[in-house]
Design a protein around this motif. Structure first.
Motif, PDB file in Angstrom:
ATOM      1  N   HIS A  18     -25.157  24.129  58.348  1.00  0.00           N
ATOM      2  CA  HIS A  18     -24.876  22.681  58.469  1.00  0.00           C
ATOM      3  C   HIS A  18     -25.992  21.860  57.614  1.00  0.00           C
ATOM      4  O   HIS A  18     -25.911  20.708  57.614  1.00  0.00           O
ATOM      5  N   PHE A  19     -27.051  22.698  57.348  1.00  0.00           N
ATOM      6  CA  PHE A  19     -28.190  22.029  56.607  1.00  0.00           C
ATOM      7  C   PHE A  19     -27.893  22.184  55.210  1.00  0.00           C
ATOM      8  O   PHE A  19     -27.843  23.470  54.466  1.00  0.00           O
ATOM      9  N   ALA A  20     -27.554  21.108  54.337  1.00  0.00           N
ATOM     10  CA  ALA A  20     -27.141  21.493  52.901  1.00  0.00           C
ATOM     11  C   ALA A  20     -28.415  21.844  52.336  1.00  0.00           C
ATOM     12  O   ALA A  20     -29.433  20.710  52.337  1.00  0.00           O
ATOM     13  N   CYS A  39     -31.504  31.715  44.287  1.00  0.00           N
ATOM     14  CA  CYS A  39     -32.566  31.530  45.542  1.00  0.00           C
ATOM     15  C   CYS A  39     -32.111  30.124  46.083  1.00  0.00           C
ATOM     16  O   CYS A  39     -32.366  29.149  45.336  1.00  0.00           O
ATOM     17  N   GLN A  40     -31.808  30.264  47.257  1.00  0.00           N
ATOM     18  CA  GLN A  40     -31.233  28.783  47.811  1.00  0.00           C
ATOM     19  C   GLN A  40     -32.630  28.444  48.647  1.00  0.00           C
ATOM     20  O   GLN A  40     -32.728  27.220  49.107  1.00  0.00           O
ATOM     21  N   GLU A 145     -29.739  16.515  33.354  1.00  0.00           N
ATOM     22  CA  GLU A 145     -28.521  15.542  33.690  1.00  0.00           C
ATOM     23  C   GLU A 145     -27.709  16.129  34.503  1.00  0.00           C
ATOM     24  O   GLU A 145     -27.452  17.283  34.606  1.00  0.00           O
ATOM     25  N   GLY A 146     -27.081  15.243  35.395  1.00  0.00           N
ATOM     26  CA  GLY A 146     -26.015  15.809  36.338  1.00  0.00           C
ATOM     27  C   GLY A 146     -26.205  15.417  37.915  1.00  0.00           C
ATOM     28  O   GLY A 146     -27.048  14.795  38.338  1.00  0.00           O
ATOM     29  N   ARG A 147     -25.437  16.361  38.450  1.00  0.00           N
ATOM     30  CA  ARG A 147     -25.451  16.352  40.015  1.00  0.00           C
ATOM     31  C   ARG A 147     -25.794  17.441  40.576  1.00  0.00           C
ATOM     32  O   ARG A 147     -25.616  18.500  39.899  1.00  0.00           O
ATOM     33  N   PRO A 148     -26.434  17.775  41.649  1.00  0.00           N
ATOM     34  CA  PRO A 148     -26.910  19.061  42.095  1.00  0.00           C
ATOM     35  C   PRO A 148     -25.590  19.737  42.577  1.00  0.00           C
ATOM     36  O   PRO A 148     -24.605  19.439  43.149  1.00  0.00           O
ATOM     37  N   LEU A 149     -25.721  21.251  42.424  1.00  0.00           N
ATOM     38  CA  LEU A 149     -24.800  22.123  43.320  1.00  0.00           C
ATOM     39  C   LEU A 149     -25.598  22.478  44.735  1.00  0.00           C
ATOM     40  O   LEU A 149     -26.704  22.650  44.942  1.00  0.00           O
ATOM     41  N   ARG A 153     -22.346  25.304  54.858  1.00  0.00           N
ATOM     42  CA  ARG A 153     -21.420  25.663  55.701  1.00  0.00           C
ATOM     43  C   ARG A 153     -20.835  26.976  54.914  1.00  0.00           C
ATOM     44  O   ARG A 153     -19.612  27.374  54.995  1.00  0.00           O
ATOM     45  N   GLY A 154     -21.467  28.001  54.316  1.00  0.00           N
ATOM     46  CA  GLY A 154     -21.134  29.170  53.593  1.00  0.00           C
ATOM     47  C   GLY A 154     -20.267  28.967  52.492  1.00  0.00           C
ATOM     48  O   GLY A 154     -19.775  29.873  51.951  1.00  0.00           O
ATOM     49  N   GLY A 155     -20.457  27.656  51.616  1.00  0.00           N
ATOM     50  CA  GLY A 155     -19.727  27.435  50.504  1.00  0.00           C
ATOM     51  C   GLY A 155     -20.554  26.423  49.762  1.00  0.00           C
ATOM     52  O   GLY A 155     -21.435  26.028  49.932  1.00  0.00           O
ATOM     53  N   PHE A 156     -20.138  26.310  48.348  1.00  0.00           N
ATOM     54  CA  PHE A 156     -20.780  25.325  47.254  1.00  0.00           C
ATOM     55  C   PHE A 156     -19.673  24.353  47.188  1.00  0.00           C
ATOM     56  O   PHE A 156     -18.585  24.031  47.622  1.00  0.00           O
ATOM     57  N   SER A 157     -20.605  23.119  47.020  1.00  0.00           N
ATOM     58  CA  SER A 157     -20.055  21.748  46.899  1.00  0.00           C
ATOM     59  C   SER A 157     -20.866  21.048  45.951  1.00  0.00           C
ATOM     60  O   SER A 157     -22.003  21.261  45.722  1.00  0.00           O
TER      61      SER A 157
END
Length: 161
Positions: A18-20, A39-40, A145-149, A153-157
């Motif tokens: 739950h911690f993005a 590496c996350q 430029e852009g927005r972060p990946l 909760r186990g997936g990408f957004s």
């Protein structure tokens, strides 16, 4: 909540999921050959001196080469780079096939289209359970430029529109 056999690892993953977090690809050049891994676990550590922290898994097959080089680049992925993230998350193979990049000041690969990049010199490595804790001094950096990946909760957004 503990399982009968001890700590509930599944619950731990669920709660911390739950911690993005942002997603990075750590790269280096070893004898002219690019290497890297997803590496996350990356964060800023200190402003003075400028330090960052990465935490590669002990099972990483790329980290030992990167650690020996003592220089690497942390590429912060943009929301359109999920496929790149997944390609660098697998073990073995040539992860750089079809990937655009250029050498940074340290010679480490700076991946095309990233949101930001931070070149580093490894200062220290410590044990951290099933991961290592690597502290590095920032030697160069820039933004794209852009927005972060994001990983959540186990997936990408992403951040949305």
């Amino acid at each position: 909540m503990l399982a009968a056999s001890g700590f509930d690892r599944a619950r731990f993953r669920e709660v911390l999921g739950h911690f993005a977090t942002g997603v990075t690809v750590v790269t280096a050049s070893i004898e002219g050959r690019p290497v890297g891994f997803t590496c996350q676990s990356f964060c800023s550590l200190s402003l003075d001196p400028p330090l960052v922290l990465v935490a590669p898994a002990k099972t990483s097959t790329s980290w030992p080469d990167i650690q020996r080089s003592e220089r690497f680049c942390v590429n912060v992925l943009a929301d359109h780079q999920e496929a790149l993230c997944r390609a660098f998350a697998v073990s073995g193979g040539d992860k750089f096939t079809g990937v655009g990049w250029h050498p940074g000041a340290t010679g480490s690969p700076v991946l095309d289209g990233v949101l930001a990049w931070v070149e580093c010199h490894l200062e220290a490595t410590y044990e951290g359970g099933d991961h290592l804790i690597a502290i590095a001094k920032v030697t160069d950096m820039s933004v794209g430029e852009g927005r972060p990946l994001l990983f959540y909760r186990g997936g990408f957004s992403g951040l949305g529109p």
